[in-house]
Structure formats: structure tokens, C-alpha cells
Design an enzyme around this catalytic site. Structure first.
Site, PDB file in Angstrom:
ATOM      1  N   SER A 205       1.780  19.198  13.557  1.00 14.97           N
ATOM      2  CA  SER A 205       2.032  18.833  15.117  1.00 14.97           C
ATOM      3  C   SER A 205       3.720  18.828  15.463  1.00 14.97           C
ATOM      4  O   SER A 205       4.220  19.655  15.288  1.00 14.97           O
ATOM      5  CB  SER A 205       1.177  17.495  15.229  1.00 14.97           C
ATOM      6  OG  SER A 205       1.259  17.059  16.707  1.00 14.97           O
ATOM      7  N   GLU A 327      -8.535  21.466  18.734  1.00 17.72           N
ATOM      8  CA  GLU A 327      -7.026  20.682  18.717  1.00 17.72           C
ATOM      9  C   GLU A 327      -7.443  19.434  19.775  1.00 17.72           C
ATOM     10  O   GLU A 327      -7.097  18.136  19.486  1.00 17.72           O
ATOM     11  CB  GLU A 327      -5.960  21.298  19.065  1.00 17.72           C
ATOM     12  CG  GLU A 327      -5.671  22.365  17.898  1.00 17.72           C
ATOM     13  CD  GLU A 327      -5.058  21.894  16.656  1.00 17.72           C
ATOM     14  OE1 GLU A 327      -4.719  20.643  16.641  1.00 17.72           O
ATOM     15  OE2 GLU A 327      -4.379  22.715  15.922  1.00 17.72           O
ATOM     16  N   HIS A 426      -7.742  17.978  16.055  1.00 20.94           N
ATOM     17  CA  HIS A 426      -6.225  17.768  15.570  1.00 20.94           C
ATOM     18  C   HIS A 426      -6.167  16.694  14.575  1.00 20.94           C
ATOM     19  O   HIS A 426      -6.465  15.593  14.721  1.00 20.94           O
ATOM     20  CB  HIS A 426      -5.514  17.434  16.949  1.00 20.94           C
ATOM     21  CG  HIS A 426      -3.973  17.452  16.718  1.00 20.94           C
ATOM     22  ND1 HIS A 426      -3.228  18.567  16.639  1.00 20.94           N
ATOM     23  CD2 HIS A 426      -2.816  16.334  16.752  1.00 20.94           C
ATOM     24  CE1 HIS A 426      -1.944  18.474  16.372  1.00 20.94           C
ATOM     25  NE2 HIS A 426      -1.693  16.880  16.541  1.00 20.94           N
TER      26      HIS A 426
END
Length: 519
Positions: A205, A327, A426
Site C-alpha cells: 500500500s 482492494e 486490500h
């Protein structure tokens, strides 16, 4: 200072001083090792400075404070928390795990945590390097760095937000921290049994954005051999100085300060609280909230980190890049407001990207890709594509076209938690990559996973990451053949209950968002 006796596995001598670590599950760990001076007082919002060192033997058996950040007792409904006390500004430290502090020159893995630029810590137990050190005979380094307003506030060209000089220091203090950590690795990791010429930097990320920024930075040439980019949000529109100064002005007002000099007098909890207010001021419906961002300041960061991986020395670095299938479900699937989104709201959001004339067709394409999709599902798939999947594909396409090495994957295993609403969200790949589910017992998003499926997939992913760090090729005997991403085949490894290498796995998203520039 001479090296300690070979039988003492927990003592290492460095130019800065002697460290005493501890044995952790068969490997040696050194915690809270300083790599830069504490960024306190006048060093707030200054580039990282060298650490002065210490006398005697420094205890390295317990973690020091994590970077200041927002904290809610009990955590969040997805991860269960992504940072825990103690917090403090004297946070520029790192942890090192090694099979042995000898002269074996093992490959090195440097981990950079994510957290939306506002949360996380390299010393979280879930990011422990023990499994990688033990299973891969690697030396693992996990770093803390400044986040939130202390790391990402842009003070202006003067370096002070109000004019007390400092001229060429720019912003991106988080990046200066990470550069200092990489220099520390180059200069010190051999003392821990690592090879300073075989360093892989991996991040997830926001940490993947950091990883790309480091790989393409002129001051890291020769310091990085490989990078692993897990769910990089390369679709973020990173501001230049003028645009960011609007956020800086809003932040100063929230903090009740007229300039950086006044901010330096405030205790850090007040700074973090003011950052919370910036969330509300910068939020936009249908977009991932990012009150703090890297800034393209032309001093510390010359361009978008993804672009930096295409030119110069970074073009020859081995790259693994991947994303999770859903995600955006991480941030939106459990939000009742988004669950109630209407078709008209989502069409308006699509129009912001594709234009009003194309919105209906794009909506229909997303509906076809996910039969029975609600408007909220279309919205989340759109955000996933815009922010993560499609920019990652564009980077893979560009590197493949240039003949630069790149491997691509998609994590597809959905979690049954929350009636399956999160999908393959995610962050879900993280415990599989580290293969340390015992350190993730606090995370609600892992509830209900079948142990046999979970452990088999973790073995495959963990060993692929180890192979890549060691050789630049993620293949291992228990993995289906994984070929590099090339423009003719677009091979992408699909990590699911059955692991499969597929050609052009994300082709529908790629084609829907083409043509478009890389960033």
C-alpha cells in the site's frame, strides 16, 4: 571494537556502538535500533539526520515507540488495529532478524509498512521478520518512519511553512527517513550476516509507494537489487507544491498555528488530532481518503514513484507487483452509507473519470464482470481498478515493453468474514505473505478461513517471496510455473485456493481503462 565471541549470538558491534539482541524462535532479533537522530524539537519537519551513536552496550531486546498516529482502543472492524502504543517522536528505529550475525552474506529483505500514510509500524508483531529469516535464510529489516502530519506535511519551499530559512530541504520527510534507513542497511547489514549488495525492498500500500520512490531515487543507485510492490495505490494524484500548500494552510488552521515554528511548540498528540480534522476536509465521495500524501516537490521527489521505475538505474531492478481482486472493499464494503449507494450516484462518480457520455457503458461493463452486482459493487470495482489494479498493470506493461524484468500477481482468495462482503480485500494477502497467522489473531477479516486452504496458500506465497528475494525469480518447486509479465502473454499468477498462472488475468479492467497514460 573487535567483534564479540562467535558463540554469543545476541551481540553485534557497529560503528555507532554495541547492541545486545535476543533469540526469537530460533533466529536473533535486534529491536529499536536507531538509524537516524530523533526528529524532535527543531528537527521536526527536517530531513533525517545521522544518529550520534551510543556508549556501552545498547539493549535491543524491546521495541521503542512507534511513529505518532491516531489510535482507537479496540481497533477497526477489518484489521483490528494497525498501530498500538507506545507512540513517540523518537521513532526512527528499525528491527533486524537474522539466522546468525556472521559473515554468511545472506540476501536482505527490507520491509516498509503501509497504512494510508497515517498509520502502522514496522515493529508490529504481524510484520515480524522471523518467518522470512527462518524459512528463507534471509536477514530481514523492518523500519519505522514518520507518518501523518509529522512525515507528510509539506512546509513550502522555505522548509518552514512560514519563512525562517532552510531553502532546499523540500518536503517528504518520510522519504528522507527511508533513505537514511537504506544507507544504514548498506553500511551495517554485513555485521548481521547480510549481503549489502543483495537488498530487496518490499512494501504494501503506502509502503509500496515508498518502495517505488526509493527504487527510482538518484541517491539509492546501487543500494537496491529488487523490489516487491504489494497493492501500490499508483492511481493517486500526487500534488505539486502549490496544491499541497492549500492542505498545509488548512492543517495550520486546524492546529491553531500560524506557521511551522508554532507547530514545533505543540505536543505531538495535538498534531495528530489536527490531522484527524483534515480527513473530513479532504474527503470526497467515492474516493479513498488521503489527507496526507507524498508531494512532487522537485527536491526530494522529482516525479510520480511509478514513473521512476521506468528509467535510469531503476529500469534494471527486478520488480514483482500485484494487487488483491477487491482492494477497495477494505475501505467501503462495511460502510452502510456506501452500501446504500444508488445507481445514479455511481454513474456520476464514473463520469468523473470517463466522462458523462461513457458512464452508462462503463457501468454496464462492470455489471457484466460481476453478475448481480449492486451499485456499491460497481463503485468498489471501479475504485479498485482506478487506484490499484490498472495503474499496476500499466507499470507492468511499460516495463515489459522496455524489456525490464517484472512479475505480476493477483490475490483472489475471498474471506468469509462479514458474510463475504470484503472479498479479497486490500491487506488480505499480508498474513499469507508472512505466513504468520498466529500474529494476526486480532484481525477480524481472517475469520472463517478454512485452515487447510489458508495454510496451503500461505506456503505457496511465502516461498515465492523468499525465492524472489534470493534469486529475482519467484518460482519454487511447489508453485505452478510463473513466467514474467510480457506484452505477448501478460502472465499473472492468481493466488487463490488453487494457485494458477493465467494469461491476461485482468484483461477486462486493462481494456476498459485503455487508452490512458501510465499515471
Amino acid at each position: 571494537m573487535p567483534n564479540p565471541p562467535a558463540q554469543d549470538r545476541t551481540v553485534v558491534d557497529l560503528p555507532a556502538g554495541r547492541l545486545r539482541g535476543a533469540i526469537d524462535g530460533g533466529v536473533t532479533v535486534f529491536r529499536a535500533v536507531p538509524y537516524a537522530a530523533p526528529p524532535v524539537g527543531d528537527l521536526r519537519w527536517r530531513p533525517a539526520r545521522p544518529h550520534a551513536g551510543w556508549s556501552g552496550t545498547r539493549d535491543a531486546t524491546t521495541d521503542g515507540p512507534s511513529a505518532p498516529q491516531m489510535y482507537v482502543e479496540g481497533g477497526d472492524p477489518v484489521l483490528g488495529g494497525h498501530g498500538s502504543p507506545p507512540f513517540g517522536e523518537d521513532c526512527l528505529t528499525l528491527d533486524v532478524w537474522t539466522p546468525a550475525a556472521d559473515d554468511a552474506r545472506r540476501p536482505v529483505l527490507v520491509w516498509i509498512h503501509g497504512g494510508g500514510f497515517v498509520s502502522g509500524s514496522g515493529s508490529l508483531p504481524c510484520y515480524s521478520g522471523r518467518t522470512f529469516a527462518r524459512d528463507g535464510d534471509l536477514v530481514v529489516v523492518s523500519i519505522n518512519y514518520r507518518i501523518g502530519p509529522l512525515g507528510y506535511l509539506y512546509p513550502g519551499e522555505n522548509g518552514d511553512g512560514g519563512g525562517d530559512g532552510g531553502g532546499d530541504e523540500g518536503g517528504n520527510f518520510w522519504l528522507t527517513d527511508q533513505l537514511a534507513a537504506l544507507r544504514w542497511v548498506k553500511e551495517n547489514i554485513a555485521s548481521f550476516g547480510g549481503d549489502p549488495d543483495c537488498v530487496t525492498v518490499a512494501g504494501q500500500s503506502g509502503g509500496a509507494v515508498s518502495t517505488a520512490a526509493l527504487a527510482g531515487h538518484p541517491r539509492t543507485e546501487g543500494l537496491i537489487r529488487r523490489v516487491i510492490l504489494q497493492s501500490p495505490p499508483f492511481g493517486l494524484d500526487l500534488p505539486g507544491p502549490a496544491a499541497y500548500l492549500e492542505r498545509t494552510a488548512a492543517y495550520l488552521e486546524l492546529a491553531g498555528a500560524k506557521d511551522l515554528a508554532e507547530l514545533r511548540t505543540l505536543p505531538w498528540p495535538e498534531l495528530i488530532a489536527a490531522g484527524g480534522g483534515l480527513f473530513a476536509q479532504t474527503a470526497r465521495w467515492g474516493y479513498w481518503p488521503t489527507p496526507f500524501l507524498p508531494v512532487i516537490d522537485e527536491v526530494t521527489l522529482a516525479g510520480h514513484p511509478a514513473q521512476a521505475l521506468l528509467t535510469g538505474a531503476a529500469a534494471g531492478i527486478d520488480v514483482m507487483i500485484g494487487w488483491t481482486r477487491e482492494e477497495a472493499n477494505f475501505g467501503f464494503a462495511l460502510d452502510e452509507g456506501y452500501a446504500a449507494a444508488t445507481r445514479e450516484q455511481v454513474l456520476d462518480r464514473i463520469a468523473e473519470t470517463f466522462g458523462a457520455e461513457a458512464a452508462e457503458g462503463v457501468y454496464a461493463a462492470y455489471e457484466r464482470a460481476r453478475p448481480g452486482a449492486r451499485p456499491a459493487d460497481v463503485l468498489m470495482d471501479l475504485i479498485t481498478d482506478e487506484l490499484f489494479r490498472v495503474p499496476a498493470l500499466r507499470l507492468a506493461e511499460a516495463r515489459a515493453a522496455a524489456g525490464s524484468p517484472v512479475w505480476a500477481y493477483q490475490f483472489d482468495l475471498p474471506t468469509p468474514a462479514y458474510e463475504g462482503r470484503l472479498g479479497a480485500a486490500h491487506c488480505l494477502e499480508l498474513p499469507f505473505v508472512f505466513d504468520n497467522f498466529d500474529q494476526w489473531s486480532h484481525a477480524p477479516f481472517l475469520a472463517g478461513l478454512a485452515p487447510a486452504v489458508r495454510d496451503g496458500l500461505a506456503y505457496a506465497m511465502h516461498r515465492a517471496w523468499i525465492a524472489f528475494v534470493r534469486t529475482g525469480d519467484p518460482n519454487h518447486p511447489d508453485l505452478p510455473r510463473w513466467r514474467p509479465y510480457e506484452t505477448g502473454t501478460r502472465t499473472t499468477m492468481r493466488f487463490d485456493s488453487v494457485v494458477t498462472a493465467l494469461d491476461d488475468l485482468a484483461g477486462a479492467s486493462r481494456l476498459l481503462h485503455t487508452p490512458a497514460p501510465l499515471i
